[in-house]
Design a protein around this motif. Structure first.
Motif, PDB file in Angstrom:
ATOM      1  N   LYS A  74      54.196  98.121  20.272  1.00 10.18           N
ATOM      2  CA  LYS A  74      55.657  98.179  20.151  1.00 10.18           C
ATOM      3  C   LYS A  74      56.110  99.470  19.468  1.00 10.18           C
ATOM      4  CE  LYS A  74      56.703  94.274  22.046  1.00 10.18           C
ATOM      5  NZ  LYS A  74      57.396  94.203  23.317  1.00 10.18           N
ATOM      6  N   GLU A  77      55.596 102.342  21.931  1.00 10.01           N
ATOM      7  CA  GLU A  77      56.627 102.278  22.973  1.00 10.01           C
ATOM      8  C   GLU A  77      57.963 102.787  22.425  1.00 10.01           C
ATOM      9  OE1 GLU A  77      55.664  98.673  26.017  1.00 10.01           O
ATOM     10  OE2 GLU A  77      56.333  98.086  24.006  1.00 10.01           O
ATOM     11  N   HIS A  78      58.318 102.332  21.241  1.00  8.58           N
ATOM     12  CA  HIS A  78      59.574 102.746  20.620  1.00  8.58           C
ATOM     13  C   HIS A  78      59.631 104.263  20.437  1.00  8.58           C
ATOM     14  CE1 HIS A  78      63.138 102.605  18.108  1.00  8.58           C
ATOM     15  NE2 HIS A  78      62.499 103.343  17.216  1.00  8.58           N
ATOM     16  N   ARG A  94      50.218  93.041  24.390  1.00  7.22           N
ATOM     17  CA  ARG A  94      51.616  93.219  24.000  1.00  7.22           C
ATOM     18  C   ARG A  94      52.281  91.957  23.490  1.00  7.22           C
ATOM     19  NH1 ARG A  94      55.140  95.228  28.292  1.00  7.22           N
ATOM     20  NH2 ARG A  94      56.498  95.928  26.625  1.00  7.22           N
TER      21      ARG A  94
END
Length: 102
Positions: A74, A77-78, A94
């Motif tokens: 996460k 991805e951010h 995930r």
């Protein structure tokens, strides 16, 4: 350097085939490595095309490893450090808490 290259070239030796570290290194195909440490600390290095090398560390405060893979993905991805192919290769990590394989 030397440690990054050794880990990238030998992902199976980092954690074992069912281990997140190994699967992450394989998914990034030479552009990133990660290694978990004690008390749920993870170090990550990603080689980017236009931002150079980026180093990150994550710490889960209660020391439990169960959400560390999810938090890692996460965060990356951010920060837009994973592409769609890499995200797909790590898809099983995930949304499921990590459990040590038997």
């Amino acid at each position: 350097g030397l440690v990054f290259n050794a880990m990238a070239e030998n992902p199976g030796l980092v954690g074992g085939e069912k281990n997140f570290d190994t699967q992450f290194i394989k998914a990034l195909k030479g552009s990133g490595v990660t290694k978990v440490g004690g008390e749920s600390v993870r170090g990550i290095t990603i080689k980017t095309k236009n931002r150079g090398c980026i180093g990150l560390a994550i710490k889960i405060l209660d020391g439990n490893f169960r959400v560390l893979p999810m938090a890692t993905i996460k965060l990356l991805e951010h920060l837009e450090l994973l592409d769609e192919v890499q995200i797909e290769a790590l898809r099983t990590w995930r949304s499921h808490p990590y459990c040590e394989p038997d």
